[in-house]
Enzyme design. Structure first.
Site, PDB file in Angstrom:
ATOM      1  N   TYR A 214     -41.671  86.593 -94.206  1.00 22.73           N
ATOM      2  CA  TYR A 214     -43.095  86.468 -94.524  1.00 22.73           C
ATOM      3  C   TYR A 214     -43.910  86.116 -93.280  1.00 22.73           C
ATOM      4  O   TYR A 214     -44.991  86.656 -93.060  1.00 22.73           O
ATOM      5  CB  TYR A 214     -43.328  85.428 -95.613  1.00 22.73           C
ATOM      6  CG  TYR A 214     -42.686  85.769 -96.930  1.00 22.73           C
ATOM      7  CD1 TYR A 214     -42.599  87.080 -97.391  1.00 22.73           C
ATOM      8  CD2 TYR A 214     -42.155  84.769 -97.739  1.00 22.73           C
ATOM      9  CE1 TYR A 214     -42.004  87.390 -98.603  1.00 22.73           C
ATOM     10  CE2 TYR A 214     -41.572  85.061 -98.968  1.00 22.73           C
ATOM     11  CZ  TYR A 214     -41.500  86.378 -99.393  1.00 22.73           C
ATOM     12  OH  TYR A 214     -40.925  86.674-100.589  1.00 22.73           O
TER      13      TYR A 214
ATOM     14  N   GLY B 204     -33.390  95.141 -95.733  1.00 24.65           N
ATOM     15  CA  GLY B 204     -33.422  95.610 -94.349  1.00 24.65           C
ATOM     16  C   GLY B 204     -33.890  97.041 -94.212  1.00 24.65           C
ATOM     17  O   GLY B 204     -34.079  97.531 -93.094  1.00 24.65           O
TER      18      GLY B 204
ATOM     19  N   GLY C  50     -39.099  95.644 -99.043  1.00 25.55           N
ATOM     20  CA  GLY C  50     -39.884  94.428 -99.248  1.00 25.55           C
ATOM     21  C   GLY C  50     -41.234  94.521 -98.554  1.00 25.55           C
ATOM     22  O   GLY C  50     -42.270  94.187 -99.137  1.00 25.55           O
TER      23      GLY C  50
ATOM     24  N   GLU D 284     -32.085  82.724-106.588  1.00 29.57           N
ATOM     25  CA  GLU D 284     -32.812  81.464-106.401  1.00 29.57           C
ATOM     26  C   GLU D 284     -32.101  80.259-107.025  1.00 29.57           C
ATOM     27  O   GLU D 284     -32.648  79.165-107.057  1.00 29.57           O
ATOM     28  CB  GLU D 284     -34.231  81.589-106.970  1.00 29.57           C
ATOM     29  CG  GLU D 284     -35.087  82.536-106.163  1.00 29.57           C
ATOM     30  CD  GLU D 284     -36.525  82.617-106.646  1.00 29.57           C
ATOM     31  OE1 GLU D 284     -36.814  82.259-107.815  1.00 29.57           O
ATOM     32  OE2 GLU D 284     -37.375  83.047-105.857  1.00 29.57           O
TER      33      GLU D 284
END
Length: 160
Positions: free
Chosen positions: A132, A94, A98, A27
């Site tokens: 998302y 991938g 997540g 980030e």
């Protein structure tokens, strides 16, 4: 390939710190990580935990984490879950980890009677935003996050 999600244990503290640091690098906020190991341990695993962590594993190897805590919606009159951090090691992306971490958080939200699961994402993080949205997340563009910290926090508290 086997994906598993488990609750973090005190023995995972250094692993969690490693994930936090890796997320901060991704980030572009590496210099912002000033956490104290003992303080983090107390807030995650002490007498009154302030947050919880899920560890995501692929074939028994930790490859990601989700750190979350409860918030509350006065409009709903029910708690929610706020996802503070979600990170998957780049080499494991991938593989579905997540999504598995978010699915477990959704299960926890439902099991705990929560009205929602929410989080923030940096506006430049297009891969995360696209991911998302593919899961049904709705951006809350009309809301602006506000923060008071450091000297401003002390001044607001009357402790400057």
């Amino acid at each position: 390939m086997t994906i598993s999600i488990r609750s973090a244990r005190p023995a995972d503290l250094d692993l969690i710190i490693g994930f936090i640091r890796a997320l901060a690098v991704y980030e572009r906020l590496a210099d912002a990580v000033v956490l104290d190991r003992e303080t983090l341990a107390e807030h995650l695993f002490g007498d009154r935990p302030m947050a919880e962590v899920l560890i995501g594993e692929i074939d028994g190897v930790a490859q990601g984490f989700a750190l979350f805590f409860h918030n509350f919606s006065t409009f709903e009159g029910r708690p929610g879950i706020y996802l503070e951090d979600l990170f998957v090691d780049p080499q494991a992306r991938g593989a579905g980890l997540g999504k598995a971490l978010l699915a477990r958080l959704a299960q926890l939200a439902i099991d705990r009677g929560c009205a929602r699961l929410e989080w923030s994402v940096l506006d430049w993080n297009t891969p995360a935003i696209d991911f998302y949205r593919s899961l049904g997340a709705t951006p809350m563009d009309e809301w602006t996050v506000n923060r008071v910290e450091g000297d401003a926090l002390a001044a607001l508290a009357g402790r400057s």
